[in-house]
Design an enzyme around this catalytic site. Structure first.
Site, short mmCIF file in Angstrom:
data_model
loop_
_atom_site.label_atom_id
_atom_site.label_comp_id
_atom_site.label_asym_id
_atom_site.label_seq_id
_atom_site.Cartn_x
_atom_site.Cartn_y
_atom_site.Cartn_z
N LYS A 14 0.83 -1.21 0.00
CA LYS A 14 0.00 0.00 0.00
C LYS A 14 0.87 1.26 0.00
O LYS A 14 0.59 2.20 -0.75
CB LYS A 14 -0.95 0.02 1.22
CG LYS A 14 -1.87 -1.18 1.30
CD LYS A 14 -2.82 -1.08 2.47
CE LYS A 14 -2.17 -1.13 3.83
NZ LYS A 14 -1.60 -2.44 4.23
N ARG B 156 -9.78 0.44 8.78
CA ARG B 156 -9.34 -0.92 9.10
C ARG B 156 -10.38 -1.67 9.91
O ARG B 156 -10.15 -2.83 10.26
CB ARG B 156 -8.05 -0.83 9.94
CG ARG B 156 -6.79 -1.26 9.20
CD ARG B 156 -5.62 -0.95 10.11
NE ARG B 156 -4.47 -1.75 9.84
CZ ARG B 156 -3.37 -1.30 9.21
NH1 ARG B 156 -3.34 -0.08 8.74
NH2 ARG B 156 -2.34 -2.09 9.06
N ARG C 271 11.40 -6.54 4.87
CA ARG C 271 11.30 -5.09 5.06
C ARG C 271 11.93 -4.66 6.39
O ARG C 271 12.47 -3.57 6.51
CB ARG C 271 9.82 -4.66 5.01
CG ARG C 271 9.61 -3.16 5.08
CD ARG C 271 8.18 -2.77 4.79
NE ARG C 271 7.30 -2.97 5.93
CZ ARG C 271 5.98 -2.75 5.91
NH1 ARG C 271 5.40 -2.34 4.80
NH2 ARG C 271 5.24 -2.94 6.98
N ARG D 7 11.40 -1.17 11.62
CA ARG D 7 10.14 -1.29 12.36
C ARG D 7 10.13 -2.56 13.19
O ARG D 7 10.26 -3.67 12.66
CB ARG D 7 8.96 -1.30 11.38
CG ARG D 7 8.54 0.07 10.95
CD ARG D 7 7.45 0.03 9.90
NE ARG D 7 6.26 -0.70 10.30
CZ ARG D 7 5.16 -0.75 9.58
NH1 ARG D 7 5.09 -0.12 8.42
NH2 ARG D 7 4.11 -1.44 10.00
N ARG E 104 -0.43 -9.59 13.16
CA ARG E 104 -1.00 -8.50 12.35
C ARG E 104 -1.87 -9.08 11.22
O ARG E 104 -2.92 -8.52 10.89
CB ARG E 104 0.11 -7.63 11.77
CG ARG E 104 0.68 -6.68 12.82
CD ARG E 104 2.06 -6.20 12.47
NE ARG E 104 2.10 -5.40 11.26
CZ ARG E 104 3.21 -5.20 10.55
NH1 ARG E 104 4.34 -5.76 10.91
NH2 ARG E 104 3.17 -4.45 9.48
P1 ADP Z 1 0.96 -2.36 7.72
O1 ADP Z 1 -0.09 -2.09 6.67
O2 ADP Z 1 2.22 -2.93 7.16
O3 ADP Z 1 0.43 -3.14 8.89
P2 ADP Z 1 0.74 0.32 8.83
O4 ADP Z 1 1.82 1.32 8.86
O5 ADP Z 1 -0.46 0.61 7.98
O6 ADP Z 1 1.45 -1.00 8.36
O7 ADP Z 1 0.20 0.04 10.32
C1 ADP Z 1 1.06 -0.23 11.40
C2 ADP Z 1 0.27 -0.37 12.69
O8 ADP Z 1 -0.37 0.88 12.97
C3 ADP Z 1 -0.88 -1.37 12.68
O9 ADP Z 1 -0.43 -2.69 12.97
C4 ADP Z 1 -1.78 -0.81 13.79
O10 ADP Z 1 -1.29 -1.12 15.06
C5 ADP Z 1 -1.64 0.69 13.59
N1 ADP Z 1 -2.69 1.22 12.68
C6 ADP Z 1 -2.50 1.76 11.45
N2 ADP Z 1 -3.65 2.13 10.89
C7 ADP Z 1 -4.63 1.81 11.77
C8 ADP Z 1 -6.05 1.91 11.79
N3 ADP Z 1 -6.72 2.43 10.74
N4 ADP Z 1 -6.73 1.46 12.86
C9 ADP Z 1 -6.08 0.95 13.92
N5 ADP Z 1 -4.75 0.80 13.98
C10 ADP Z 1 -4.01 1.22 12.92
#
Ligand code: ADP
Length: 212
Positions: free
Chosen positions: A34, A109, A148, A154, A166
């Site tokens: 994404k 999400r 990654r 991270r 996750r």
């Molecule tokens: P990825 O898509 O690789 O999991 P992100 O950077 O989108 O990475 O998200 C990292 C973390 O941030 C998620 O595992 C969650 O803990 C938090 N997070 C991100 N977006 C949301 C959301 N919309 N709702 C709740 N938690 C979120």
């Protein structure tokens, strides 16, 4: 100008705003690509990129209260609570007074987030144009995320049990959000395997079809 003309003009102006904005939900499990694809799409379409993960990480780095609250959940691979996430997202959207549109990356999400986003956009005479969902199988995702970790730094990428959690959370809480957009004809699945350019071309073809 009589009242009737005024009402017609207001409705027309509101409709133009809705038509003009291109609001894309870029969807998919962790590691689907994404972030990478958002970078390309935002340049090509002149959109504002809002990545909830990036915003949370920025807040953690700057030791804000929001960052401290979010960190506890992110470290475990759990979702940050809806209330915190929705209000954070809304306050980011209003920072952009006249955008061509947004790429929402990592948001919504949960079903509650999807409903809140629709309501919020409607209050601003806007709506989601489409959800583009990157489809990648689970073992490929795990491989990508662990790889990654070597460059992203991270912590949530580096530990395989957190990575798997996750994906479990994605399947349980997030995957059903696709149904929300399917039910209103705004969903489009796109194969997320191939070169970055191949995937971009697939996304753009779908986006252009929705935009016109
Ligand atoms: P990825 O898509 O690789 O999991 P992100 O950077 O989108 O990475 O998200 C990292 C973390 O941030 C998620 O595992 C969650 O803990 C938090 N997070 C991100 N977006 C949301 C959301 N919309 N709702 C709740 N938690 C979120």
């Amino acid at each position: 100008m009589n009242v009737c003309t005024l009402v017609i003009r207001v409705i027309f102006a509101a409709k133009q705003t809705i038509l003009r904005m291109l609001n894309v939900v870029l969807f998919g499990p962790p590691g689907a690509g994404k972030g990478t694809q958002s970078e390309v799409l935002l340049q090509r379409y002149g959109l504002v990129h809002l990545s909830t993960g990036d915003i949370f990480r920025y807040n953690i780095k700057n030791a804000t209260e929001l960052g401290q609250q979010a960190k506890a959940f992110m470290d475990k691979g759990e979702l940050v609570p809806d209330s915190l996430t929705i209000s954070m997202l809304e306050s980011e959207v209003v920072k952009h007074p006249d955008p061509k549109g947004f790429i929402f990356d990592g948001f919504p999400r949960t079903s509650a987030q999807a409903e809140a986003l629709d309501k919020f956009l409607a209050s601003r005479n806007a709506s989601i144009t489409c959800m583009l969902a990157l489809e990648v199988d689970e073992e490929e995702l795990i491989k990508r995320l662990l790889n990654r970790a070597t460059t992203s730094g991270r912590a949530d990428d580096a530990d395989e049990s957190i990575v798997r959690n996750r994906i479990t959370v994605y399947n349980r809480e997030t995957a059903p959000v696709a149904g929300y957009y399917q039910s209103c004809g705004k969903y489009c699945g796109v194969k997320g395997v191939g070169t970055v350019e191949e995937i971009t071309a697939r996304l753009c073809a779908e986006l252009d079809a929705f935009a016109h």
